[in-house]
Scaffold this motif. Structure first.
Motif, PDB file in Angstrom:
ATOM      1  N   ILE A  81      21.024 -40.313 -30.767  1.00 34.46           N
ATOM      2  CA  ILE A  81      21.981 -39.923 -29.714  1.00 34.46           C
ATOM      3  C   ILE A  81      21.196 -39.284 -28.573  1.00 34.46           C
ATOM      4  N   ARG A  82      20.600 -40.164 -27.774  1.00 37.11           N
ATOM      5  CA  ARG A  82      19.798 -39.747 -26.620  1.00 37.11           C
ATOM      6  C   ARG A  82      20.121 -40.656 -25.436  1.00 37.11           C
ATOM      7  N   ASP A  83      19.970 -40.115 -24.239  1.00 34.00           N
ATOM      8  CA  ASP A  83      20.348 -40.840 -23.016  1.00 34.00           C
ATOM      9  C   ASP A  83      19.780 -42.247 -22.966  1.00 34.00           C
ATOM     10  N   GLU A  84      18.448 -42.332 -23.098  1.00 33.16           N
ATOM     11  CA  GLU A  84      17.795 -43.612 -22.868  1.00 33.16           C
ATOM     12  C   GLU A  84      18.131 -44.642 -23.929  1.00 33.16           C
ATOM     13  N   ILE A  85      18.313 -44.193 -25.181  1.00 35.99           N
ATOM     14  CA  ILE A  85      18.633 -45.126 -26.262  1.00 35.99           C
ATOM     15  C   ILE A  85      20.052 -45.662 -26.096  1.00 35.99           C
ATOM     16  N   LEU A  86      21.027 -44.788 -25.862  1.00 37.11           N
ATOM     17  CA  LEU A  86      22.411 -45.229 -25.713  1.00 37.11           C
ATOM     18  C   LEU A  86      22.600 -46.071 -24.460  1.00 37.11           C
ATOM     19  N   THR A  87      21.913 -45.727 -23.381  1.00 36.11           N
ATOM     20  CA  THR A  87      21.987 -46.525 -22.160  1.00 36.11           C
ATOM     21  C   THR A  87      21.490 -47.937 -22.412  1.00 36.11           C
ATOM     22  N   SER A  88      20.410 -48.070 -23.164  1.00 34.00           N
ATOM     23  CA  SER A  88      19.864 -49.385 -23.494  1.00 34.00           C
ATOM     24  C   SER A  88      20.796 -50.183 -24.388  1.00 34.00           C
ATOM     25  N   ILE A  89      21.420 -49.516 -25.359  1.00 37.81           N
ATOM     26  CA  ILE A  89      22.292 -50.202 -26.312  1.00 37.81           C
ATOM     27  C   ILE A  89      23.553 -50.718 -25.635  1.00 37.81           C
ATOM     28  N   PHE A  90      24.162 -49.896 -24.793  1.00 36.01           N
ATOM     29  CA  PHE A  90      25.469 -50.225 -24.222  1.00 36.01           C
ATOM     30  C   PHE A  90      25.394 -50.799 -22.808  1.00 36.01           C
ATOM     31  N   ASP A  91      24.185 -50.921 -22.258  1.00 32.03           N
ATOM     32  CA  ASP A  91      23.989 -51.499 -20.921  1.00 32.03           C
ATOM     33  C   ASP A  91      24.826 -50.805 -19.867  1.00 32.03           C
ATOM     34  N   THR A  92      24.984 -49.517 -20.020  1.00 33.60           N
ATOM     35  CA  THR A  92      25.646 -48.703 -19.007  1.00 33.60           C
ATOM     36  C   THR A  92      25.055 -47.302 -19.073  1.00 33.60           C
ATOM     37  N   GLN A  93      25.085 -46.593 -17.984  1.00 33.57           N
ATOM     38  CA  GLN A  93      24.456 -45.281 -17.946  1.00 33.57           C
ATOM     39  C   GLN A  93      25.187 -44.294 -18.843  1.00 33.57           C
ATOM     40  N   VAL A  94      24.469 -43.712 -19.791  1.00 30.87           N
ATOM     41  CA  VAL A  94      25.038 -42.728 -20.712  1.00 30.87           C
ATOM     42  C   VAL A  94      24.244 -41.431 -20.590  1.00 30.87           C
ATOM     43  N   LYS A  95      24.957 -40.341 -20.441  1.00 34.57           N
ATOM     44  CA  LYS A  95      24.341 -39.020 -20.376  1.00 34.57           C
ATOM     45  C   LYS A  95      24.789 -38.211 -21.582  1.00 34.57           C
ATOM     46  N   VAL A  96      23.850 -37.703 -22.358  1.00 32.57           N
ATOM     47  CA  VAL A  96      24.162 -36.899 -23.544  1.00 32.57           C
ATOM     48  C   VAL A  96      24.032 -35.429 -23.171  1.00 32.57           C
ATOM     49  N   ILE A  97      25.100 -34.683 -23.427  1.00 35.64           N
ATOM     50  CA  ILE A  97      25.080 -33.249 -23.151  1.00 35.64           C
ATOM     51  C   ILE A  97      25.325 -32.480 -24.444  1.00 35.64           C
ATOM     52  N   GLU A  98      24.911 -31.251 -24.485  1.00 35.11           N
ATOM     53  CA  GLU A  98      25.130 -30.397 -25.651  1.00 35.11           C
ATOM     54  C   GLU A  98      26.464 -29.684 -25.507  1.00 35.11           C
ATOM     55  N   GLY A  99      27.407 -30.027 -26.382  1.00 38.10           N
ATOM     56  CA  GLY A  99      28.699 -29.373 -26.394  1.00 38.10           C
ATOM     57  C   GLY A  99      28.721 -28.240 -27.405  1.00 38.10           C
ATOM     58  N   PRO A 100      29.827 -27.525 -27.500  1.00 39.24           N
ATOM     59  CA  PRO A 100      29.918 -26.394 -28.438  1.00 39.24           C
ATOM     60  C   PRO A 100      29.796 -26.811 -29.903  1.00 39.24           C
ATOM     61  N   LYS A 101      30.101 -28.089 -30.214  1.00 36.60           N
ATOM     62  CA  LYS A 101      30.026 -28.559 -31.596  1.00 36.60           C
ATOM     63  C   LYS A 101      29.014 -29.686 -31.773  1.00 36.60           C
ATOM     64  N   GLY A 102      28.071 -29.795 -30.825  1.00 39.55           N
ATOM     65  CA  GLY A 102      27.041 -30.813 -30.941  1.00 39.55           C
ATOM     66  C   GLY A 102      26.977 -31.679 -29.700  1.00 39.55           C
ATOM     67  N   LYS A 103      26.283 -32.800 -29.815  1.00 40.17           N
ATOM     68  CA  LYS A 103      26.037 -33.679 -28.675  1.00 40.17           C
ATOM     69  C   LYS A 103      27.284 -34.491 -28.318  1.00 40.17           C
ATOM     70  N   ILE A 104      27.458 -34.673 -26.996  1.00 39.20           N
ATOM     71  CA  ILE A 104      28.563 -35.478 -26.486  1.00 39.20           C
ATOM     72  C   ILE A 104      27.987 -36.501 -25.522  1.00 39.20           C
ATOM     73  N   ALA A 105      28.365 -37.762 -25.719  1.00 40.61           N
ATOM     74  CA  ALA A 105      27.897 -38.832 -24.831  1.00 40.61           C
ATOM     75  C   ALA A 105      28.928 -39.084 -23.749  1.00 40.61           C
ATOM     76  N   CYS A 106      28.487 -39.060 -22.496  1.00 42.79           N
ATOM     77  CA  CYS A 106      29.373 -39.296 -21.365  1.00 42.79           C
ATOM     78  C   CYS A 106      28.910 -40.547 -20.631  1.00 42.79           C
ATOM     79  N   TYR A 107      29.853 -41.457 -20.346  1.00 44.20           N
ATOM     80  CA  TYR A 107      29.542 -42.688 -19.628  1.00 44.20           C
ATOM     81  C   TYR A 107      29.642 -42.441 -18.126  1.00 44.20           C
ATOM     82  N   HIS A 108      28.741 -43.073 -17.385  1.00 47.38           N
ATOM     83  CA  HIS A 108      28.757 -42.934 -15.915  1.00 47.38           C
ATOM     84  C   HIS A 108      28.968 -44.289 -15.283  1.00 47.38           C
TER      85      HIS A 108
END
Length: 251
Positions: free
Chosen positions: A224-251
Motif C-alpha cells: 500500500i504505497r503511492d507508486e505501486i497502487l498508481t502502477s496497478i490501477f493506472d491512475t494517480q493514487v496518494k496514500v496518506i496515514e489516517g487515524p486507523k492506518g493507511k488510506i488510499a486516495c484517487y486523484h
C-alpha cells in the motif's frame, strides 16, 4: 501455505491468466486486489478447484489440488463464490448446516449442531437463525453465507468479494468478523476485495494482480504505497496515514 507454480488458464489466444507463481503464507488474511479483469477471481476459483487450470500445479497445505480426493480436500479448503444460488426457503440455520456436509454427508449429529451454533454465535445470527433467506437483508444474508463456509472448519478459507452489495457499515462488520476468524480461530483467509482501503485496513498480506498476472505480493505495508497502487490501477493514487492506518486516495 498455498503455493501456485506456473499456473495458467487460457480462454482464447488474446485472453489468458498466468503464468502465476505465488506462495501465500499460513495464517492471517491475504487480500487479492487489482482492476476489473485482472484475474483475481479466476485465480481464487482455480485454487478452490472450481475451475480447471491448463498448466501448472497448486498445493494447499501440501495437498495437490488436482489430485487430492474431493472429500479430503473439502476438509482442507472451503470457498464462497460471488454467485450463490441457494433455495430461498432455507432458514439461516439450515444454510449454515450445509458447511458440515463433508463430515456428515447430510446426517447432522449433535456434535454438528454444536458446531453450527458456534458459528451462528460467532456471526451474531442468533435472532435470525430460524428466518428464511428471502426474509433477510443483503448484509444479513452475506453473513449467513460466510458463516456456512466457516462452519466447514477448514484451515484455509477462500472468499470471492464477500463485500459485494454491502454498504460501508456492513462491510466493516464483515471484515471485523473475518479478522477475528483469522486471529481467534486460526484460519488462513484469502479474499478478493474491490476496495483497496479495506485491504489496507484488515489484510496481513496483499496480492496485487493486473492483466492476468501477479505484479506484487508482500506484507500490506509494503504494497500500500503511492507508486505501486498508481502502477496497478493506472491512475494517480496518494496514500496518506489516517487515524486507523493507511488510506488510499484517487486523484
Amino acid at each position: 501455505m498455498i503455493e501456485l507454480k506456473n499456473v495458467s488458464k487460457r480462454y482464447s489466444g488474446e485472453v489468458a491468466i498466468g503464468p502465476l507463481n505465488l506462495r501465500i503464507p499460513k495464517g492471517g488474511i491475504t487480500a487479492m486486489i487489482g482492476p476489473n479483469g485482472a484475474g483475481k477471481s479466476t485465480m481464487l476459483t482455480m485454487i478452490g478447484r472450481l475451475l480447471d487450470m491448463d498448466e501448472g500445479t497448486i498445493e494447499i497445505a501440501g495437498q495437490d489440488v488436482q489430485s487430492t480426493k474431493s472429500g479430503h480436500l473439502a476438509k482442507v479448503v472451503s470457498i464462497l463464490r460471488q454467485e450463490n444460488h441457494f433455495v430461498t426457503k432455507l432458514t439461516v440455520r439450515q444454510l449454515i448446516g450445509f458447511g458440515r456436509f463433508p463430515y456428515t454427508k447430510g446426517r447432522i449429529t449433535s456434535h454438528d449442531e454444536e458446531v453450527i451454533s458456534k458459528y451462528i454465535d460467532f456471526f451474531r445470527l442468533e435472532e435470525l437463525q430460524h428466518r428464511y433467506l428471502d426474509e433477510l437483508s443483503g448484509g444479513q444474508r452475506q453473513r449467513a453465507y460466510v458463516a456456512m463456509v466457516l462452519c466447514q472448519e477448514t484451515e484455509y478459507v477462500l472468499l470471492d468479494e464477500p463485500l459485494n452489495n454491502l454498504d460501508v457499515a456492513h462491510s466493516v462488520e464483515m471484515m471485523r468478523h473475518l479478522k477475528d476468524a483469522a486471529q481467534s480461530l486460526g484460519r488462513t483467509i484469502v479474499v478478493v476485495l474491490h476496495d483497496i482501503n479495506f485491504a489496507a485496513r484488515y489484510a496481513d498480506y496483499i496480492c496485487a494482480c493486473k492483466e492476468g498476472r501477479i505484479v506484487e505480493f508482500g506484507p500490506t505495508d509494503e504494497i500500500i504505497r503511492d507508486e505501486i497502487l498508481t502502477s496497478i490501477f493506472d491512475t494517480q493514487v496518494k496514500v496518506i496515514e489516517g487515524p486507523k492506518g493507511k488510506i488510499a486516495c484517487y486523484h
